[in-house]
Design a protein around this motif. Sequence first.
Motif, PDB file in Angstrom:
ATOM      1  N   GLY A 206       0.785  -1.225   0.000  1.00 48.60           N
ATOM      2  CA  GLY A 206       0.000   0.000   0.000  1.00 48.60           C
ATOM      3  C   GLY A 206       0.813   1.270   0.000  1.00 48.60           C
ATOM      4  O   GLY A 206       0.261   2.365   0.112  1.00 48.60           O
ATOM      5  N   ARG A 207       2.117   1.174  -0.158  1.00 50.28           N
ATOM      6  CA  ARG A 207       2.944   2.382  -0.175  1.00 50.28           C
ATOM      7  C   ARG A 207       4.164   2.165  -1.069  1.00 50.28           C
ATOM      8  O   ARG A 207       4.592   1.034  -1.323  1.00 50.28           O
ATOM      9  N   GLY A 208       4.716   3.287  -1.537  1.00 54.16           N
ATOM     10  CA  GLY A 208       5.912   3.229  -2.358  1.00 54.16           C
ATOM     11  C   GLY A 208       7.162   3.209  -1.504  1.00 54.16           C
ATOM     12  O   GLY A 208       7.110   3.034  -0.273  1.00 54.16           O
ATOM     13  N   GLN A 209       8.306   3.413  -2.140  1.00 51.45           N
ATOM     14  CA  GLN A 209       9.578   3.395  -1.415  1.00 51.45           C
ATOM     15  C   GLN A 209      10.664   4.025  -2.271  1.00 51.45           C
ATOM     16  O   GLN A 209      10.497   4.261  -3.462  1.00 51.45           O
ATOM     17  N   HIS A 210      11.796   4.286  -1.620  1.00 53.20           N
ATOM     18  CA  HIS A 210      12.980   4.795  -2.316  1.00 53.20           C
ATOM     19  C   HIS A 210      13.843   3.605  -2.712  1.00 53.20           C
ATOM     20  O   HIS A 210      14.191   2.776  -1.881  1.00 53.20           O
ATOM     21  N   VAL A 211      14.183   3.488  -3.990  1.00 55.40           N
ATOM     22  CA  VAL A 211      15.077   2.434  -4.457  1.00 55.40           C
ATOM     23  C   VAL A 211      16.316   3.087  -5.052  1.00 55.40           C
ATOM     24  O   VAL A 211      16.269   4.211  -5.540  1.00 55.40           O
ATOM     25  N   GLU A 212      17.413   2.373  -5.001  1.00 57.44           N
ATOM     26  CA  GLU A 212      18.688   2.962  -5.400  1.00 57.44           C
ATOM     27  C   GLU A 212      19.530   1.931  -6.128  1.00 57.44           C
ATOM     28  O   GLU A 212      19.578   0.759  -5.739  1.00 57.44           O
ATOM     29  N   VAL A 213      20.182   2.356  -7.196  1.00 58.29           N
ATOM     30  CA  VAL A 213      21.092   1.502  -7.946  1.00 58.29           C
ATOM     31  C   VAL A 213      22.358   2.303  -8.229  1.00 58.29           C
ATOM     32  O   VAL A 213      22.279   3.464  -8.644  1.00 58.29           O
ATOM     33  N   ALA A 214      23.519   1.688  -7.996  1.00 60.41           N
ATOM     34  CA  ALA A 214      24.799   2.372  -8.190  1.00 60.41           C
ATOM     35  C   ALA A 214      25.642   1.649  -9.238  1.00 60.41           C
ATOM     36  O   ALA A 214      25.706   0.409  -9.258  1.00 60.41           O
ATOM     37  N   LEU A 215      26.310   2.415 -10.073  1.00 62.02           N
ATOM     38  CA  LEU A 215      27.147   1.834 -11.124  1.00 62.02           C
ATOM     39  C   LEU A 215      28.248   0.959 -10.543  1.00 62.02           C
ATOM     40  O   LEU A 215      28.542  -0.124 -11.074  1.00 62.02           O
ATOM     41  N   PHE A 216      28.886   1.407  -9.464  1.00 62.81           N
ATOM     42  CA  PHE A 216      29.971   0.616  -8.879  1.00 62.81           C
ATOM     43  C   PHE A 216      29.461  -0.741  -8.419  1.00 62.81           C
ATOM     44  O   PHE A 216      30.100  -1.774  -8.651  1.00 62.81           O
ATOM     45  N   ASP A 217      28.305  -0.751  -7.759  1.00 62.81           N
ATOM     46  CA  ASP A 217      27.733  -2.011  -7.287  1.00 62.81           C
ATOM     47  C   ASP A 217      27.458  -2.947  -8.457  1.00 62.81           C
ATOM     48  O   ASP A 217      27.700  -4.163  -8.390  1.00 62.81           O
ATOM     49  N   MET A 218      26.930  -2.380  -9.544  1.00 64.44           N
ATOM     50  CA  MET A 218      26.608  -3.193 -10.709  1.00 64.44           C
ATOM     51  C   MET A 218      27.878  -3.739 -11.359  1.00 64.44           C
ATOM     52  O   MET A 218      27.933  -4.914 -11.753  1.00 64.44           O
ATOM     53  N   ALA A 219      28.916  -2.906 -11.465  1.00 62.67           N
ATOM     54  CA  ALA A 219      30.163  -3.371 -12.071  1.00 62.67           C
ATOM     55  C   ALA A 219      30.762  -4.516 -11.269  1.00 62.67           C
ATOM     56  O   ALA A 219      31.245  -5.508 -11.828  1.00 62.67           O
TER      57      ALA A 219
END
Length: 424
Positions: A206-219
């Motif tokens: 019933g609610r949204g949220q803040h999501v985060e993606v970082a290039l370093f983490d992906m690499a």
Amino acid sequence: MTKPSLPDRPARLMDAPTALDDLLVVDFTRVVAGPACTQTLADFGAEVIKIENPDGGDDTRAYEHAEIGGESAAYLSLNRNKRGLALDLTVPEAREVARELISRADVVVENFSASVMERFGLDYASVAPTNPRLVYCSISAYGRKGPFAWRPGFDPITQAESGFMSLNGFPDGPPVRTGPPIVDMATGMSACNAILLALIARDRLGRGQHVEVALFDMAMAMTGFYGMAYLISGTNPGRFGNSPNGSPTVGVYEASDEPFYMACANDRLYHRLVTEVLGRPDLITDPEFATRKARTANKEKLRSIIAGVFAGDRLENWMVKMKNANIPVGYLRTVEQGFNAPESRERHRVGRIPHPTAGFVPNIEVPLNLELTPAVNPVAAPLLGQHTDEVLRRTLGYSDERIRALADAGAFGKLRKAAETRTS
């Protein structure tokens, strides 16, 4: 150099729904990772409003690869199916427009430098109270928290710092970055996944949220099983060129006239290769090559034998034999050859779509195929601020008077303000 002929694309079924009907996305992203994320949402029916600085807009508009109709290849490739709104966020009236859009949005995506959205009062903490169902995605180089949040970073920097780049290239050469910005593209895809996961969670919670993606983490994640092998063994993996771990049956080989790439990665394929294609059953019975471990121990000798056999005939003859034996093999094509190959044409991978200044522009088709909710018919990336008035009227219900007042205040940039002044 011959420019490819581009067919008109086959249209989607008229009555087919889209996967993301009625989803409103406010897109503050630019360059690669963020626009790649929001383009996928737009491709499947979300209404994506791309907000750009009126002074030049998205950096990729000026990239030098190629241009058509005044727009760069990079910009056109990453901003399909979006509507363009020009706002100067340094102007209070423009920030108010942005806040009003966010208050109605399902998703916000931003990839500004650290603190920029906070400075404008458009960060998640500032806007979530008025829109608790909002999914807010931040894309950055090193995350939004911690001691590295302030560091600027781009795809090749994170390739270098994560160890990913150290795996690319040949053992006797330096590390090599990938040609296409693979970390940017993977980060964009992962951000899209994160948004869709948060939307599914919103339906349940019933609610949204803040999501985060970082290039370093992906690499770092993209080092994959090589990174995992290091964590298990403590042995630092090196570069291996076109053959993982130096495998003698995976990599580039030369026929008498052209190169090709072969990937025989298990015993079953190896047996078919040496018996049905190479005509060398002794490469199974010889103790030096009888097992995978033995072949690894004698890989240079085996590679030399295989290379000698392949060099004795033309590529097309080998291709027929390998395809008949169901050996994974491919032509080593240039971009030009790849885009004009039968696989590309038969699968309708490229086409052309209308554009307001160029007439038509090339289009690389969406690589995702959903049977019941296919991608929308593509619309070319917007000109800078192309849909400003339309968005304000249709999405926010602004009157002509209010739009003129915003223009007079400089919300749409100095050039728009000057134009409004000249015509009034």
